[in-house]
Scaffold this active site. Structure first.
Site, PDB file in Angstrom:
ATOM      1  N   GLY A 117      -9.792   2.643  18.909  1.00 33.78           N
ATOM      2  CA  GLY A 117     -10.279   1.309  18.692  1.00 33.78           C
ATOM      3  C   GLY A 117      -9.629   0.713  17.648  1.00 33.78           C
TER       4      GLY A 117
ATOM      5  CG  HIS B 281      -9.663  -3.033   7.989  1.00 36.01           C
ATOM      6  ND1 HIS B 281      -8.831  -3.932   8.872  1.00 36.01           N
ATOM      7  CD2 HIS B 281     -10.771  -4.060   8.151  1.00 36.01           C
ATOM      8  CE1 HIS B 281      -9.630  -4.886   9.614  1.00 36.01           C
ATOM      9  NE2 HIS B 281     -10.726  -5.291   8.696  1.00 36.01           N
TER      10      HIS B 281
ATOM     11  CG  ASN C 223      -2.165  -0.905   0.983  1.00 27.54           C
ATOM     12  OD1 ASN C 223      -3.084  -0.614  -0.188  1.00 27.54           O
ATOM     13  ND2 ASN C 223      -2.331  -2.005   1.622  1.00 27.54           N
TER      14      ASN C 223
ATOM     15  CG  LEU D  31      -1.628   4.801  15.736  1.00 23.38           C
ATOM     16  CD1 LEU D  31      -1.926   5.750  14.412  1.00 23.38           C
ATOM     17  CD2 LEU D  31      -0.031   4.989  16.046  1.00 23.38           C
TER      18      LEU D  31
ATOM     19  CG  MET E  67       0.202  -5.140  11.026  1.00 22.70           C
ATOM     20  SD  MET E  67      -1.505  -4.966  10.230  1.00 22.70           S
ATOM     21  CE  MET E  67      -2.280  -6.661  10.811  1.00 22.70           C
TER      22      MET E  67
ATOM     23  CG  ASP F  37      -9.304  -2.354  12.121  1.00 24.53           C
ATOM     24  OD1 ASP F  37      -8.431  -1.701  11.759  1.00 24.53           O
ATOM     25  OD2 ASP F  37      -9.062  -3.515  12.285  1.00 24.53           O
TER      26      ASP F  37
HETATM   27  C1  GRF Z   1      -3.299  -4.741   3.929  1.00 26.81           C
HETATM   28  O1  GRF Z   1      -4.384  -5.837   3.437  1.00 26.81           O
HETATM   29  C2  GRF Z   1      -4.168  -3.763   4.764  1.00 26.81           C
HETATM   30  O2  GRF Z   1      -5.312  -3.660   4.377  1.00 26.81           O
HETATM   31  C3  GRF Z   1      -3.918  -4.275   6.078  1.00 26.81           C
HETATM   32  O3  GRF Z   1      -2.742  -5.001   6.068  1.00 26.81           O
HETATM   33  C4  GRF Z   1      -2.317  -5.316   4.809  1.00 26.81           C
HETATM   34  C5  GRF Z   1      -0.908  -4.618   4.507  1.00 26.81           C
HETATM   35  O4  GRF Z   1      -0.373  -4.849   3.320  1.00 26.81           O
HETATM   36  N1  GRF Z   1      -4.139  -3.475   7.078  1.00 26.81           N
HETATM   37  P1  GRF Z   1       0.885  -3.985   2.880  1.00 26.81           P
HETATM   38  O5  GRF Z   1       1.936  -3.935   4.063  1.00 26.81           O
HETATM   39  O6  GRF Z   1       0.637  -2.553   2.420  1.00 26.81           O
HETATM   40  O7  GRF Z   1       1.463  -4.844   1.582  1.00 26.81           O
END
Ligand code: GRF
Length: 177
Positions: free
Chosen positions: A135, A101, A12, A85, A82, A137
């Site tokens: 929270g 998400h 991402n 915060l 992951m 998500d």
């Molecule tokens: C993604 O599926 C995101 O939605 C979730 O963790 C994954 C992270 O993928 N929170 P990347 O590290 O961006 O490849």
């Protein structure tokens, strides 16, 4: 300018960079992850804020927020970050922290959203971009896109493809592009 938080693969983050969004710094809670390599290859400042290097989570979050702000970040994108915060971080970027998400929240929060959707036997899951609060998500939804579960073998791949389109689009709009 955007500060990005990562923990893993960084696909991402790569999508944000490919969309030429103004990323100014990338922080990770884990050392040695692929996301940091991607950031370095893009010539971006990176730093690891591992929890065990700080007295507690608040101090880690305070240091991470300060580093991002010093590098010019005015908004933050959690791109596969992951950890939750704390207020110490959230209050530094009020209503300017977004997360992507892999489900249609409030369905399937947490780290196993794609597997949870498969196990629940739903026909449709999807992707959510939302504001981050304390929270898991739970922050206000900004945009969602449904993804059909079947064929299950390609679900993860199809969800990631939607993430890589939706996240840069929403972040671009929030940046006024
Ligand atoms: C993604 O599926 C995101 O939605 C979730 O963790 C994954 C992270 O993928 N929170 P990347 O590290 O961006 O490849």
């Amino acid at each position: 300018m955007i500060g990005v938080l990562v923990s893993g693969e960084g696909s991402n983050l790569q999508a944000l960079l490919a969309a030429r969004l103004p990323v100014c710094a990338v922080a990770s809670n884990r050392p040695g992850v692929r996301a940091l390599e991607r950031a370095e290859q893009a010539g971006l400042p990176t730093r690891v804020f591992a929890l065990d290097e700080f007295a507690d989570r608040e101090q880690r979050d305070r240091a991470m927020a300060s580093w991002l702000q010093e590098l010019g970040a005015r908004m933050v994108v959690c791109a596969g970050y992951m950890h939750l915060l704390t207020r110490a971080f959230l209050d530094r970027f009020p209503d300017r922290i977004v997360n992507v998400h892999p489900s249609l929240l409030p369905q399937f929060p947490g780290a196993r959203a794609i597997d949870d959707a498969l196990e629940a036997g739903v026909e449709t899951t999807g992707v959510t971009v939302h504001l981050v609060d304390e929270g898991l998500d739970t922050g206000r939804v900004i945009r969602q896109e449904p993804v059909p579960v079947r064929p299950a073998e390609t679900l993860a791949e199809r969800i990631h493809a939607v993430e890589h389109r939706l996240l840069p689009a929403v972040v671009g709009e929030l940046c006024g592009r």
